[in-house]
Write a protein that holds these residues in place. Structure first.
Motif, PDB file in Angstrom:
ATOM      1  N   GLN A   1     -15.242  44.032 -31.328  1.00 55.67           N
ATOM      2  CA  GLN A   1     -14.088  44.565 -32.061  1.00 55.67           C
ATOM      3  C   GLN A   1     -13.153  45.352 -31.146  1.00 55.67           C
ATOM      4  O   GLN A   1     -11.936  45.126 -31.138  1.00 55.67           O
ATOM      5  CB  GLN A   1     -14.555  45.481 -33.198  1.00 55.67           C
TER       6      GLN A   1
ATOM      7  N   ILE B   1     -12.548  33.439 -28.033  1.00 50.95           N
ATOM      8  CA  ILE B   1     -11.386  34.270 -28.366  1.00 50.95           C
ATOM      9  C   ILE B   1     -10.318  34.135 -27.291  1.00 50.95           C
ATOM     10  O   ILE B   1      -9.127  33.971 -27.583  1.00 50.95           O
ATOM     11  CB  ILE B   1     -11.806  35.740 -28.551  1.00 50.95           C
TER      12      ILE B   1
ATOM     13  N   PHE C   1     -13.407  42.655 -21.196  1.00 55.33           N
ATOM     14  CA  PHE C   1     -13.488  41.976 -22.490  1.00 55.33           C
ATOM     15  C   PHE C   1     -14.899  41.493 -22.808  1.00 55.33           C
ATOM     16  O   PHE C   1     -15.478  40.713 -22.051  1.00 55.33           O
ATOM     17  CB  PHE C   1     -12.524  40.782 -22.463  1.00 55.33           C
TER      18      PHE C   1
ATOM     19  N   ALA D   1     -16.598  35.667 -26.491  1.00 52.36           N
ATOM     20  CA  ALA D   1     -15.483  36.077 -25.634  1.00 52.36           C
ATOM     21  C   ALA D   1     -14.704  34.870 -25.138  1.00 52.36           C
ATOM     22  O   ALA D   1     -13.468  34.867 -25.117  1.00 52.36           O
ATOM     23  CB  ALA D   1     -16.012  36.904 -24.467  1.00 52.36           C
TER      24      ALA D   1
ATOM     25  N   SER E   1     -12.864  45.626 -27.709  1.00 46.90           N
ATOM     26  CA  SER E   1     -12.207  44.957 -26.574  1.00 46.90           C
ATOM     27  C   SER E   1     -11.235  43.880 -27.042  1.00 46.90           C
ATOM     28  O   SER E   1     -10.220  43.625 -26.381  1.00 46.90           O
ATOM     29  CB  SER E   1     -13.239  44.368 -25.610  1.00 46.90           C
ATOM     30  N   THR E   2     -11.522  43.262 -28.191  1.00 49.39           N
ATOM     31  CA  THR E   2     -10.576  42.272 -28.723  1.00 49.39           C
ATOM     32  C   THR E   2      -9.300  42.944 -29.187  1.00 49.39           C
ATOM     33  O   THR E   2      -8.192  42.445 -28.956  1.00 49.39           O
ATOM     34  CB  THR E   2     -11.215  41.475 -29.877  1.00 49.39           C
ATOM     35  N   THR E   3      -9.440  44.095 -29.834  1.00 54.65           N
ATOM     36  CA  THR E   3      -8.257  44.862 -30.236  1.00 54.65           C
ATOM     37  C   THR E   3      -7.451  45.255 -29.007  1.00 54.65           C
ATOM     38  O   THR E   3      -6.212  45.175 -29.004  1.00 54.65           O
ATOM     39  CB  THR E   3      -8.672  46.106 -31.030  1.00 54.65           C
TER      40      THR E   3
ATOM     41  N   THR F   1     -14.939  38.468 -34.026  1.00 52.26           N
ATOM     42  CA  THR F   1     -15.546  39.299 -32.992  1.00 52.26           C
ATOM     43  C   THR F   1     -17.036  39.503 -33.219  1.00 52.26           C
ATOM     44  O   THR F   1     -17.540  39.363 -34.335  1.00 52.26           O
ATOM     45  CB  THR F   1     -14.848  40.672 -32.918  1.00 52.26           C
TER      46      THR F   1
ATOM     47  N   GLY G   1     -15.637  40.511 -26.223  1.00 47.29           N
ATOM     48  CA  GLY G   1     -15.601  39.730 -27.455  1.00 47.29           C
ATOM     49  C   GLY G   1     -15.921  40.544 -28.689  1.00 47.29           C
ATOM     50  O   GLY G   1     -15.997  40.015 -29.793  1.00 47.29           O
TER      51      GLY G   1
ATOM     52  N   HIS H   1      -9.497  33.525 -18.460  1.00 53.27           N
ATOM     53  CA  HIS H   1     -10.732  34.263 -18.680  1.00 53.27           C
ATOM     54  C   HIS H   1     -11.662  34.122 -17.477  1.00 53.27           C
ATOM     55  O   HIS H   1     -12.008  33.014 -17.082  1.00 53.27           O
ATOM     56  CB  HIS H   1     -11.415  33.723 -19.949  1.00 53.27           C
TER      57      HIS H   1
ATOM     58  N   VAL I   1      -9.715  39.952 -35.976  1.00 52.89           N
ATOM     59  CA  VAL I   1     -10.726  40.845 -35.416  1.00 52.89           C
ATOM     60  C   VAL I   1     -11.959  40.888 -36.309  1.00 52.89           C
ATOM     61  O   VAL I   1     -13.095  40.857 -35.826  1.00 52.89           O
ATOM     62  CB  VAL I   1     -10.140  42.263 -35.216  1.00 52.89           C
TER      63      VAL I   1
END
Length: 218
Positions: A15, A52, A11, A49, A17-19, A185, A13, A60, A181
Protein backbone atom coordinates in the motif's frame (compact mmCIF):
# COMPACT_ATOMS: atom_id res chain seq x y z
CA UNK A 1 6.35 20.05 -9.00
CA UNK A 2 9.54 18.58 -10.42
CA UNK A 3 8.37 17.72 -13.90
CA UNK A 4 11.85 18.05 -15.39
CA UNK A 5 13.46 15.65 -12.92
CA UNK A 6 13.88 11.87 -12.62
CA UNK A 7 13.13 9.73 -9.58
CA UNK A 8 13.70 6.21 -8.30
CA UNK A 9 10.97 4.77 -6.08
CA UNK A 10 11.81 2.02 -3.58
CA UNK A 11 8.92 -0.29 -4.36
CA UNK A 12 7.57 -3.40 -2.65
CA UNK A 13 4.09 -3.57 -4.18
CA UNK A 14 2.48 -2.74 -0.84
CA UNK A 15 0.00 0.00 0.00
CA UNK A 16 2.59 2.56 1.07
CA UNK A 17 5.13 2.13 -1.71
CA UNK A 18 2.41 1.95 -4.37
CA UNK A 19 0.92 5.20 -3.09
CA UNK A 20 4.41 6.70 -3.25
CA UNK A 21 4.90 5.42 -6.80
CA UNK A 22 1.62 7.01 -7.87
CA UNK A 23 2.63 10.23 -6.08
CA UNK A 24 5.98 10.25 -7.87
CA UNK A 25 4.34 9.80 -11.26
CA UNK A 26 2.49 13.07 -10.60
CA UNK A 27 5.61 14.88 -9.44
CA UNK A 28 8.42 13.87 -11.78
CA UNK A 29 9.06 13.76 -15.51
CA UNK A 30 10.48 10.25 -15.36
CA UNK A 31 10.06 7.55 -12.73
CA UNK A 32 11.65 4.13 -12.29
CA UNK A 33 10.98 1.62 -9.52
CA UNK A 34 13.35 -0.71 -7.71
CA UNK A 35 12.32 -3.82 -5.80
CA UNK A 36 14.66 -5.85 -3.62
CA UNK A 37 14.62 -9.62 -3.51
CA UNK A 38 15.85 -10.57 -0.04
CA UNK A 39 14.21 -14.00 0.01
CA UNK A 40 11.16 -12.55 1.68
CA UNK A 41 8.64 -15.11 2.86
CA UNK A 42 6.27 -14.48 -0.04
CA UNK A 43 7.69 -14.31 -3.55
CA UNK A 44 4.20 -13.08 -4.45
CA UNK A 45 5.34 -9.68 -3.16
CA UNK A 46 7.79 -9.40 -6.05
CA UNK A 47 5.21 -10.62 -8.56
CA UNK A 48 2.75 -8.05 -7.24
CA UNK A 49 5.36 -5.30 -7.65
CA UNK A 50 6.10 -6.47 -11.20
CA UNK A 51 2.42 -6.42 -12.13
CA UNK A 52 1.80 -2.96 -10.72
CA UNK A 53 4.89 -1.48 -12.39
CA UNK A 54 3.90 -3.05 -15.68
CA UNK A 55 0.33 -1.74 -15.44
CA UNK A 56 1.58 1.76 -14.67
CA UNK A 57 4.19 1.62 -17.44
CA UNK A 58 7.11 2.11 -15.06
CA UNK A 59 10.58 0.70 -15.73
CA UNK A 60 11.18 -1.82 -12.97
CA UNK A 61 14.48 -3.03 -11.53
CA UNK A 62 14.72 -6.09 -9.26
CA UNK A 63 17.95 -6.36 -7.27
CA UNK A 64 19.23 -9.43 -5.45
CA UNK A 65 19.64 -8.71 -1.73
CA UNK A 66 19.62 -12.30 -0.50
CA UNK A 67 22.62 -11.62 1.73
CA UNK A 68 20.26 -9.67 3.98
CA UNK A 69 18.36 -12.88 4.70
CA UNK A 70 21.57 -14.62 5.75
CA UNK A 71 22.67 -11.82 8.05
CA UNK A 72 19.34 -10.88 9.64
CA UNK A 73 16.87 -13.75 10.09
CA UNK A 74 13.39 -12.40 10.85
CA UNK A 75 9.70 -13.16 10.45
CA UNK A 76 9.58 -11.65 6.95
CA UNK A 77 12.15 -14.10 5.63
CA UNK A 78 11.74 -17.18 7.81
CA UNK A 79 8.50 -19.13 7.99
CA UNK A 80 9.58 -20.68 11.30
CA UNK A 81 9.67 -17.26 13.01
CA UNK A 82 6.28 -16.04 14.25
CA UNK A 83 5.02 -12.60 13.24
CA UNK A 84 4.69 -10.66 16.50
CA UNK A 85 4.43 -7.05 17.59
CA UNK A 86 7.23 -5.66 19.70
CA UNK A 87 6.53 -5.73 23.42
CA UNK A 88 8.23 -4.26 26.47
CA UNK A 89 10.56 -2.12 24.41
CA UNK A 90 11.49 -4.88 21.97
CA UNK A 91 11.32 -4.51 18.19
CA UNK A 92 8.69 -6.47 16.21
CA UNK A 93 9.83 -9.82 14.83
CA UNK A 94 9.27 -8.35 11.34
CA UNK A 95 12.05 -5.79 11.79
CA UNK A 96 14.90 -6.47 9.35
CA UNK A 97 18.08 -4.81 10.67
CA UNK A 98 19.68 -2.59 8.06
CA UNK A 99 16.94 -3.06 5.48
CA UNK A 100 16.08 0.56 4.72
CA UNK A 101 19.73 1.56 5.07
CA UNK A 102 20.74 -0.98 2.44
CA UNK A 103 17.70 -0.49 0.21
CA UNK A 104 18.10 3.27 0.01
CA UNK A 105 21.87 2.98 -0.43
CA UNK A 106 21.49 0.60 -3.37
CA UNK A 107 18.66 2.73 -4.74
CA UNK A 108 21.09 5.65 -4.58
CA UNK A 109 23.73 3.72 -6.51
CA UNK A 110 21.11 2.85 -9.14
CA UNK A 111 19.90 6.46 -9.25
CA UNK A 112 23.47 7.63 -9.82
CA UNK A 113 23.80 5.24 -12.76
CA UNK A 114 20.54 6.26 -14.45
CA UNK A 115 20.80 9.99 -13.82
CA UNK A 116 18.12 10.33 -11.15
CA UNK A 117 18.63 12.73 -8.26
CA UNK A 118 15.45 11.91 -6.38
CA UNK A 119 14.72 8.85 -4.24
CA UNK A 120 11.20 8.16 -2.99
CA UNK A 121 10.39 5.82 -0.11
CA UNK A 122 7.22 5.04 1.83
CA UNK A 123 8.67 5.11 5.32
CA UNK A 124 6.49 6.71 7.95
CA UNK A 125 7.14 7.83 11.52
CA UNK A 126 3.46 8.21 12.43
CA UNK A 127 2.58 4.53 11.95
CA UNK A 128 6.09 3.12 11.88
CA UNK A 129 5.50 -0.04 13.94
CA UNK A 130 8.57 0.66 16.05
CA UNK A 131 11.06 0.37 13.18
CA UNK A 132 14.00 2.74 13.86
CA UNK A 133 14.88 2.97 10.15
CA UNK A 134 11.51 4.54 9.34
CA UNK A 135 12.19 7.68 11.39
CA UNK A 136 12.66 11.11 9.85
CA UNK A 137 15.98 11.63 11.63
CA UNK A 138 17.37 8.47 10.00
CA UNK A 139 16.26 9.57 6.52
CA UNK A 140 17.78 13.03 6.93
CA UNK A 141 21.03 11.51 8.17
CA UNK A 142 21.19 9.01 5.31
CA UNK A 143 20.42 11.73 2.77
CA UNK A 144 23.53 13.62 3.89
CA UNK A 145 25.61 10.43 3.92
CA UNK A 146 24.56 9.40 0.41
CA UNK A 147 25.36 12.84 -0.94
CA UNK A 148 28.81 12.77 0.64
CA UNK A 149 29.53 9.18 -0.37
CA UNK A 150 28.94 9.77 -4.08
CA UNK A 151 29.40 13.53 -4.33
CA UNK A 152 25.95 13.59 -5.88
CA UNK A 153 23.05 15.74 -4.74
CA UNK A 154 20.31 13.26 -3.91
CA UNK A 155 17.00 14.27 -2.34
CA UNK A 156 15.14 11.56 -0.45
CA UNK A 157 11.39 12.17 -0.50
CA UNK A 158 9.09 10.64 2.13
CA UNK A 159 5.52 11.59 1.16
CA UNK A 160 4.03 9.49 3.98
CA UNK A 161 6.39 10.45 6.79
CA UNK A 162 3.84 12.37 8.87
CA UNK A 163 0.67 10.64 7.67
CA UNK A 164 -1.27 8.02 9.59
CA UNK A 165 -2.84 5.13 7.68
CA UNK A 166 -6.17 6.94 7.23
CA UNK A 167 -4.32 9.89 5.71
CA UNK A 168 -2.37 7.54 3.45
CA UNK A 169 -5.68 6.19 2.14
CA UNK A 170 -6.80 9.78 1.63
CA UNK A 171 -3.67 10.54 -0.39
CA UNK A 172 -4.34 7.52 -2.63
CA UNK A 173 -7.87 8.82 -3.13
CA UNK A 174 -6.58 12.30 -4.01
CA UNK A 175 -4.33 10.62 -6.58
CA UNK A 176 -7.47 9.00 -8.09
CA UNK A 177 -6.09 5.60 -7.14
CA UNK A 178 -8.11 4.51 -4.11
CA UNK A 179 -9.52 1.36 -5.73
CA UNK A 180 -6.23 0.59 -7.45
CA UNK A 181 -4.31 0.66 -4.17
CA UNK A 182 -6.97 -1.27 -2.30
CA UNK A 183 -7.36 -4.05 -4.86
CA UNK A 184 -3.87 -4.53 -6.33
CA UNK A 185 -1.40 -4.08 -3.48
CA UNK A 186 0.06 -6.66 -1.11
CA UNK A 187 0.60 -5.49 2.45
CA UNK A 188 -0.24 -8.72 4.28
CA UNK A 189 2.52 -10.64 6.06
CA UNK A 190 0.68 -13.83 5.10
CA UNK A 191 0.79 -13.04 1.38
CA UNK A 192 -2.88 -12.20 0.74
CA UNK A 193 -3.41 -9.45 -1.85
CA UNK A 194 -5.94 -6.64 -1.38
CA UNK A 195 -7.56 -6.52 2.07
CA UNK A 196 -5.29 -9.32 3.27
CA UNK A 197 -5.71 -11.97 5.95
CA UNK A 198 -7.15 -9.55 8.49
CA UNK A 199 -5.10 -11.08 11.29
CA UNK A 200 -1.45 -10.04 10.94
CA UNK A 201 -0.20 -6.69 12.32
CA UNK A 202 0.17 -5.19 8.81
CA UNK A 203 -3.42 -6.07 7.87
CA UNK A 204 -4.81 -4.72 11.12
CA UNK A 205 -2.98 -1.42 10.68
CA UNK A 206 -4.11 -1.15 7.07
CA UNK A 207 -7.74 -2.03 7.87
CA UNK A 208 -7.96 0.30 10.86
CA UNK A 209 -6.73 3.15 8.69
CA UNK A 210 -9.19 2.23 5.97
CA UNK A 211 -12.07 2.13 8.43
CA UNK A 212 -11.14 5.55 9.80
CA UNK A 213 -10.85 7.04 6.32
CA UNK A 214 -14.14 5.56 5.13
CA UNK A 215 -15.94 7.36 7.97
CA UNK A 216 -14.55 10.61 6.58
CA UNK A 217 -15.09 9.67 2.94
CA UNK A 218 -18.83 9.00 3.24
Amino acid sequence: MLKDEKAIVVFSGGQDSTTCLLWALKQFKEVEAVTFDYNQRHSLEIECAKNIANELGVKHHILDMSLLNQLAPNALTRSDIEVTDGGEGELPSTFVPGRNLLFLTFAGVLANQVGAKHLVTGVCETDFSGYPDCRDVFIKSLNVTLNLSMDYNFVIHTPLMWLNKAETWKLADELDAFDFVREKTLTCYNGVISDGCGECPACKLRQNGLDDYMKERI
